[in-house]
Design a protein around this motif. Structure first.
Motif, mmCIF file in Angstrom:
data_model
loop_
_atom_site.group_PDB
_atom_site.id
_atom_site.type_symbol
_atom_site.label_atom_id
_atom_site.label_comp_id
_atom_site.label_asym_id
_atom_site.label_seq_id
_atom_site.Cartn_x
_atom_site.Cartn_y
_atom_site.Cartn_z
ATOM 1 N N PHE A 74 0.834 -1.197 0.000
ATOM 2 C CA PHE A 74 0.000 0.000 0.000
ATOM 3 C C PHE A 74 0.874 1.253 0.000
ATOM 4 O O PHE A 74 2.083 1.173 0.177
ATOM 5 C CB PHE A 74 -0.942 0.015 1.213
ATOM 6 N N LYS A 76 1.052 5.320 1.646
ATOM 7 C CA LYS A 76 0.527 6.230 2.674
ATOM 8 C C LYS A 76 1.203 7.583 2.521
ATOM 9 O O LYS A 76 2.399 7.668 2.271
ATOM 10 C CB LYS A 76 0.794 5.674 4.064
ATOM 11 N N GLN A 95 5.738 4.199 -0.068
ATOM 12 C CA GLN A 95 5.264 2.920 -0.599
ATOM 13 C C GLN A 95 5.694 1.813 0.351
ATOM 14 O O GLN A 95 6.872 1.724 0.710
ATOM 15 C CB GLN A 95 5.869 2.661 -1.980
ATOM 16 N N GLU A 130 -2.083 -2.659 -3.636
ATOM 17 C CA GLU A 130 -3.363 -1.936 -3.565
ATOM 18 C C GLU A 130 -3.363 -0.595 -4.235
ATOM 19 O O GLU A 130 -2.716 0.314 -4.021
ATOM 20 C CB GLU A 130 -3.790 -1.788 -2.104
#
Length: 130
Positions: A74, A76, A95, A130
């Motif tokens: 994912f 952020k 990442q 994702e």
């Protein structure tokens, strides 16, 4: 970078999942620029840095929590402004590449090492998720 890939191989061989955490974009004042990496295992930092301080600590904690809950890659965004309790003032995207236990992770590190020896790109091998 070669030491990082060797560390990833060791984690895979020792049946320990981990996260390769990479600073992929920064805006404004940040402790490091894009391209900084660290490797995080279930017990914390294994290798490298993405800038230190509160943001790096938060990224390590997040990676450790996700490892306990099954992983998954994912991205952020971290706010580094004084309003968020940080001193830098900018923001950055990080990442989190989940590297599960198994031959695939060891093979990925081996392929990356081979690409580095040939001075070819290696980052396309990473599971961006994702």
């Amino acid at each position: 970078m070669k030491d990082l890939m060797k560390k990833i191989q060791a984690q895979a061989l020792n049946s320990q999942p981990c996260y390769l955490v990479a600073l992929i974009e920064s805006e404004g004042s940040t402790p490091r620029t894009s391209g900084a990496y660290m490797l995080v295992g279930e017990k914390g930092l294994l290798y490298g840095t993405i800038g230190g301080g509160g943001m790096e600590y938060a990224a390590q904690q997040l990676a450790q929590q996700r490892l306990q809950n099954g992983g998954g890659s994912f991205v952020k965004t971290f706010d580094l402004s004084p309003a968020a309790g940080m001193a830098c003032g900018g923001s950055c995207q990080v990442q989190f590449c989940y590297l599960p236990v198994g031959e695939e992770t060891g093979d990925l590190a081996e392929e990356a090492l081979s690409a580095m020896k040939q001075r070819a790109p290696w980052w396309f091998l990473l599971p961006l998720g994702e």
